[in-house]
Design a protein around this motif. Structure first.
Motif, PDB file in Angstrom:
ATOM      1  N   LEU A  96       1.299  -1.115  -0.133  1.00  0.00           N
ATOM      2  CA  LEU A  96      -0.114   0.120   0.110  1.00  0.00           C
ATOM      3  C   LEU A  96       0.564   1.073   0.066  1.00  0.00           C
ATOM      4  O   LEU A  96       1.199   2.031   0.905  1.00  0.00           O
ATOM      5  N   SER A  97       1.750   1.386  -0.636  1.00  0.00           N
ATOM      6  CA  SER A  97       2.472   2.839  -1.253  1.00  0.00           C
ATOM      7  C   SER A  97       2.046   3.469  -2.505  1.00  0.00           C
ATOM      8  O   SER A  97       3.369   4.124  -3.232  1.00  0.00           O
ATOM      9  N   SER A  98       1.309   4.111  -2.510  1.00  0.00           N
ATOM     10  CA  SER A  98       0.412   5.170  -3.343  1.00  0.00           C
ATOM     11  C   SER A  98       0.148   6.185  -3.220  1.00  0.00           C
ATOM     12  O   SER A  98      -0.178   6.307  -1.815  1.00  0.00           O
ATOM     13  N   ILE A  99       1.202   7.225  -3.553  1.00  0.00           N
ATOM     14  CA  ILE A  99       0.875   8.607  -3.111  1.00  0.00           C
ATOM     15  C   ILE A  99      -0.378   9.495  -3.715  1.00  0.00           C
ATOM     16  O   ILE A  99      -0.004   9.651  -5.093  1.00  0.00           O
ATOM     17  N   ARG A 100      -2.011   9.210  -3.422  1.00  0.00           N
ATOM     18  CA  ARG A 100      -2.765   9.672  -4.148  1.00  0.00           C
ATOM     19  C   ARG A 100      -2.081  10.465  -4.727  1.00  0.00           C
ATOM     20  O   ARG A 100      -3.433  11.624  -6.024  1.00  0.00           O
ATOM     21  N   ARG A 101      -1.861  11.810  -3.775  1.00  0.00           N
ATOM     22  CA  ARG A 101      -3.091  13.309  -4.870  1.00  0.00           C
ATOM     23  C   ARG A 101      -1.325  14.754  -3.638  1.00  0.00           C
ATOM     24  O   ARG A 101      -1.604  13.821  -2.321  1.00  0.00           O
ATOM     25  N   ILE A 102      -0.847  15.517  -4.147  1.00  0.00           N
ATOM     26  CA  ILE A 102      -0.257  15.673  -3.067  1.00  0.00           C
ATOM     27  C   ILE A 102      -0.802  17.785  -3.297  1.00  0.00           C
ATOM     28  O   ILE A 102      -0.796  18.369  -5.010  1.00  0.00           O
ATOM     29  N   ASN A 103      -1.214  18.145  -2.719  1.00  0.00           N
ATOM     30  CA  ASN A 103      -1.437  19.794  -2.935  1.00  0.00           C
ATOM     31  C   ASN A 103      -0.738  21.100  -2.754  1.00  0.00           C
ATOM     32  O   ASN A 103       0.186  20.435  -2.402  1.00  0.00           O
ATOM     33  N   THR A 104      -1.418  21.615  -2.378  1.00  0.00           N
ATOM     34  CA  THR A 104      -0.586  23.029  -2.217  1.00  0.00           C
ATOM     35  C   THR A 104      -0.139  22.904  -0.150  1.00  0.00           C
ATOM     36  O   THR A 104       0.705  23.738  -0.586  1.00  0.00           O
ATOM     37  N   ASP A 105      -0.879  21.925   0.183  1.00  0.00           N
ATOM     38  CA  ASP A 105      -0.318  22.700   1.478  1.00  0.00           C
ATOM     39  C   ASP A 105      -0.279  20.570   2.207  1.00  0.00           C
ATOM     40  O   ASP A 105      -0.558  20.900   3.066  1.00  0.00           O
ATOM     41  N   SER A 106      -0.672  19.722   1.566  1.00  0.00           N
ATOM     42  CA  SER A 106      -1.221  19.028   2.083  1.00  0.00           C
ATOM     43  C   SER A 106      -0.522  17.075   0.844  1.00  0.00           C
ATOM     44  O   SER A 106      -0.454  17.476  -0.007  1.00  0.00           O
ATOM     45  N   ALA A 107      -1.148  15.732   1.678  1.00  0.00           N
ATOM     46  CA  ALA A 107      -0.784  15.234   0.824  1.00  0.00           C
ATOM     47  C   ALA A 107      -1.346  14.147   1.003  1.00  0.00           C
ATOM     48  O   ALA A 107      -1.283  13.904   2.525  1.00  0.00           O
ATOM     49  N   VAL A 108      -2.047  13.130  -0.031  1.00  0.00           N
ATOM     50  CA  VAL A 108      -3.319  12.092   0.566  1.00  0.00           C
ATOM     51  C   VAL A 108      -1.716  11.184  -0.066  1.00  0.00           C
ATOM     52  O   VAL A 108      -2.032  10.610  -1.057  1.00  0.00           O
ATOM     53  N   VAL A 109      -1.579   9.631   1.179  1.00  0.00           N
ATOM     54  CA  VAL A 109      -0.760   8.884   0.641  1.00  0.00           C
ATOM     55  C   VAL A 109      -1.809   7.625   1.651  1.00  0.00           C
ATOM     56  O   VAL A 109      -2.490   7.432   2.644  1.00  0.00           O
ATOM     57  N   GLU A 110      -1.514   5.995   1.035  1.00  0.00           N
ATOM     58  CA  GLU A 110      -1.394   4.822   1.929  1.00  0.00           C
ATOM     59  C   GLU A 110      -0.459   4.513   2.989  1.00  0.00           C
ATOM     60  O   GLU A 110       1.381   5.473   2.609  1.00  0.00           O
ATOM     61  N   ALA A 111      -0.553   3.714   3.922  1.00  0.00           N
ATOM     62  CA  ALA A 111       0.411   4.029   5.363  1.00  0.00           C
ATOM     63  C   ALA A 111       1.662   3.534   4.256  1.00  0.00           C
ATOM     64  O   ALA A 111       2.487   3.571   5.354  1.00  0.00           O
ATOM     65  N   GLY A 112       2.216   2.465   3.625  1.00  0.00           N
ATOM     66  CA  GLY A 112       3.604   1.706   3.358  1.00  0.00           C
ATOM     67  C   GLY A 112       4.229   2.701   2.600  1.00  0.00           C
ATOM     68  O   GLY A 112       5.191   2.820   2.166  1.00  0.00           O
ATOM     69  N   VAL A 113       3.851   3.921   2.415  1.00  0.00           N
ATOM     70  CA  VAL A 113       4.709   4.892   1.521  1.00  0.00           C
ATOM     71  C   VAL A 113       5.933   4.929   2.238  1.00  0.00           C
ATOM     72  O   VAL A 113       5.276   5.609   3.739  1.00  0.00           O
ATOM     73  N   LEU A 114       6.303   5.273   2.047  1.00  0.00           N
ATOM     74  CA  LEU A 114       7.954   5.796   2.957  1.00  0.00           C
ATOM     75  C   LEU A 114       7.553   7.431   3.268  1.00  0.00           C
ATOM     76  O   LEU A 114       7.435   7.717   1.926  1.00  0.00           O
ATOM     77  N   TRP A 115       8.850   7.991   3.870  1.00  0.00           N
ATOM     78  CA  TRP A 115       8.880   9.267   4.038  1.00  0.00           C
ATOM     79  C   TRP A 115      10.075   9.834   2.806  1.00  0.00           C
ATOM     80  O   TRP A 115      10.242  10.603   2.533  1.00  0.00           O
ATOM     81  N   SER A 116      10.353   8.424   2.249  1.00  0.00           N
ATOM     82  CA  SER A 116      11.507   9.713   1.425  1.00  0.00           C
ATOM     83  C   SER A 116      10.827   9.595   0.170  1.00  0.00           C
ATOM     84  O   SER A 116      11.216  10.412  -0.448  1.00  0.00           O
ATOM     85  N   GLN A 117       9.296   8.093  -0.107  1.00  0.00           N
ATOM     86  CA  GLN A 117       9.611   8.235  -0.975  1.00  0.00           C
ATOM     87  C   GLN A 117       8.335   9.976  -1.497  1.00  0.00           C
ATOM     88  O   GLN A 117       8.314  11.126  -2.275  1.00  0.00           O
ATOM     89  N   LEU A 118       7.154  10.298  -0.017  1.00  0.00           N
ATOM     90  CA  LEU A 118       6.916  11.571   0.104  1.00  0.00           C
ATOM     91  C   LEU A 118       7.578  12.318  -0.331  1.00  0.00           C
ATOM     92  O   LEU A 118       7.356  13.857  -0.529  1.00  0.00           O
ATOM     93  N   PHE A 119       8.918  12.984   0.681  1.00  0.00           N
ATOM     94  CA  PHE A 119       9.461  13.442   0.537  1.00  0.00           C
ATOM     95  C   PHE A 119       9.840  13.495  -0.748  1.00  0.00           C
ATOM     96  O   PHE A 119      10.049  14.901  -1.830  1.00  0.00           O
ATOM     97  N   ASP A 120      10.540  13.298  -1.779  1.00  0.00           N
ATOM     98  CA  ASP A 120      10.367  13.662  -2.684  1.00  0.00           C
ATOM     99  C   ASP A 120       9.999  14.535  -4.261  1.00  0.00           C
ATOM    100  O   ASP A 120      10.115  14.986  -4.908  1.00  0.00           O
TER     101      ASP A 120
END
Length: 464
Positions: A96-120
């Motif tokens: 469960l490692s999908s980044i669903r969307r990134i907005n101007t002030d937030s991100a919607v992610v699945e729980a298996g996403v790594l902080w490294s993935q969200l960061f990039d």
């Protein structure tokens, strides 16, 4: 043995082969081993709903791990069986490692996403999570379940304080969206709730504007009182974006000294005023190191160290870590007693002059707003973590575990708390009640409401 003849249809796969079960019987700590009877390689959130409902009907226990079973062998930092379940089902949330969307002030992610993935993904848009873990390759669901502390906690609280909403599978097998205003009791029972009331399957995370560079300051102290004084000054005036520190060996390797690690983020042509940032501090100024780095290089600064540990085989040995929160007013005495007997071998000698880290840095307890992230009852506290990397010696590991227990008991007498990732042996129901203190009834009520059959996360030993 578990009976899965009535298992509902799954989009993923329930693995019962010995290799998979053995993989999920261990964790990063490599101290406690509890073999499950099956591992759910989740194909969807609905798989998790179905397996929790199945487990509830059949009297099984369930635990979740977003990081076990990786090619590098256990990237998570659970180190005392917290995410294990004997003769139950472990949910592998890593798919469960999908980044669903990134907005101007937030991100919607699945729980298996790594902080490294969200960061990039966020930095590509000029954004960043406010608080980063020191080691970036941890799952978002995992760190939110324990709190998630880092160098920017001094400004933004823990990672769990920067969650806008969650998707959670409760112990009853219900999929619920919760937030501070929607099902708030579940929201606050799950964040830093060590998996007792629900499984985080998705999160809406706060993002802020990202700078492109970091000016990194390493400041050295031989005097503990001056070190603590300056750390609290920096905490109070918020002159740095990132603030951590360590207990380190002195230049002659005859004793301990202290190092502030701080960073000021910037985007050229703006440049931090180093003179102003260091004004009024009492470090050994000729030894100060000031280094510019890209923001990304700074965020991933631990990767090269981890690579070296893997190369010498120390990443997969036992890790009897301990993490404590000490009231600021009691820290000087506590650390003085600690360093009086602490040896390099207590941290693990990795190479000549290279030891397992001993973190020591302050944070503002008023910024940690999650009910179950327990902190001392003072405006400021110090985070102490002994991240030990001993050789494969069971006797030495046992001695470290005993020392962890003694350090925890000393901290409690001073009003201290533990960070729940650590390895503290013989942690009883009474210890947990003492840990949660006046939030104990909130946790009990939430457990009874959201997980009435005690399905979830037995590895912590709170209710089982």
């Amino acid at each position: 043995m578990c009976d899965f003849t009535e298992l509902p249809p799954l989009g993923g796969e329930l693995r019962t082969d010995p290799t998979m079960r053995a993989t999920f019987a261990d964790d990063f700590g490599n101290i406690v081993s509890r073999e499950p009877c099956a591992v759910l390689v989740s194909g969807s959130v609905e798989d998790i709903v179905r397996i929790v409902r199945f487990a509830r009907r059949h009297g099984l226990r369930v635990a979740t791990n977003g990081q076990s079973g990786t090619p590098d062998l256990r990237e998570s930092h659970s180190n005392f069986g917290q995410a294990q379940v004997k003769t139950g089902v472990v949910i592998d949330a890593k798919p469960l490692s999908s980044i669903r969307r990134i907005n101007t002030d937030s991100a919607v992610v699945e729980a298996g996403v790594l902080w490294s993935q969200l960061f990039d993904a966020a930095v590509e848009r000029g954004l960043t999570p406010p608080v980063l873990t020191d080691y970036m390759h941890l799952s978002i669901g995992g760190t939110l379940s324990v709190g998630g502390i880092g160098g920017s906690t001094s400004r933004f609280g823990v990672q769990a304080d920067n969650v806008l909403a969650l998707k959670v599978v409760t112990g009853e097998g219900n999929l619920v969206t919760c937030s501070p205003t929607q099902s708030p009791n579940l929201f606050h029972a799950v964040l830093a709730g060590v998996g007792q009331c629900g499984i985080i399957v998705g999160a809406k995370m706060r993002l802020i504007a990202a700078e492109t560079m970091a000016m990194v300051f390493n400041l050295f102290y031989d005097d503990l009182s001056l070190y603590l004084q300056d750390q609290l000054t920096l905490l109070a005036d918020r002159r740095f974006n990132y603030l951590e520190g360590q207990i380190v060996r002195n230049a002659t390797d005859t004793g301990w000294r202290y190092m502030i690690e701080a960073a000021a983020y910037f985007t050229p042509p703006a440049v931090p005023d180093s003179v102003a940032l260091l004004t009024g501090l009492h470090d050994n100024r000729p030894e100060a190191r000031i280094t510019p780095q890209t923001y990304r290089d700074f965020a991933f600064r631990i990767d090269s160290i981890v690579g070296s540990l893997k190369a010498i085989g120390r990443w997969t040995t036992s890790h009897p870590w301990v993490s404590l929160f000490i009231p600021a007013s009691k820290t000087a005495g506590f650390i003085s007693n600690l360093v009086a007997t602490l040896t390099p071998e207590d941290l693990g000698v990795l190479a000549p002059g290279v030891l397992g880290p001993a973190l020591l840095y302050p944070f503002n307890t008023n910024l940690t707003r999650q009910r179950l992230f327990r902190v001392p009852n003072e405006p400021a506290a110090f985070h102490l973590s002994l991240l030990r990397f001993p050789p494969s010696d069971p006797a030495q590991v046992a001695a470290m575990l005993a020392q962890n227990r003694a350090l925890y008991d000393q901290a409690v007498t001073l009003g201290g708390k533990r960070y729940v990732i650590g390895a503290i042996p013989n942690f009883t129901h009474a210890d947990w009640q003492q840990h949660f203190q006046f939030e104990w009834n909130f946790l009990i009520n939430a457990k009874n409401h959201f997980d009435p059959d005690n399905v979830l996360t037995p590895g912590q030993g709170i209710f089982h």
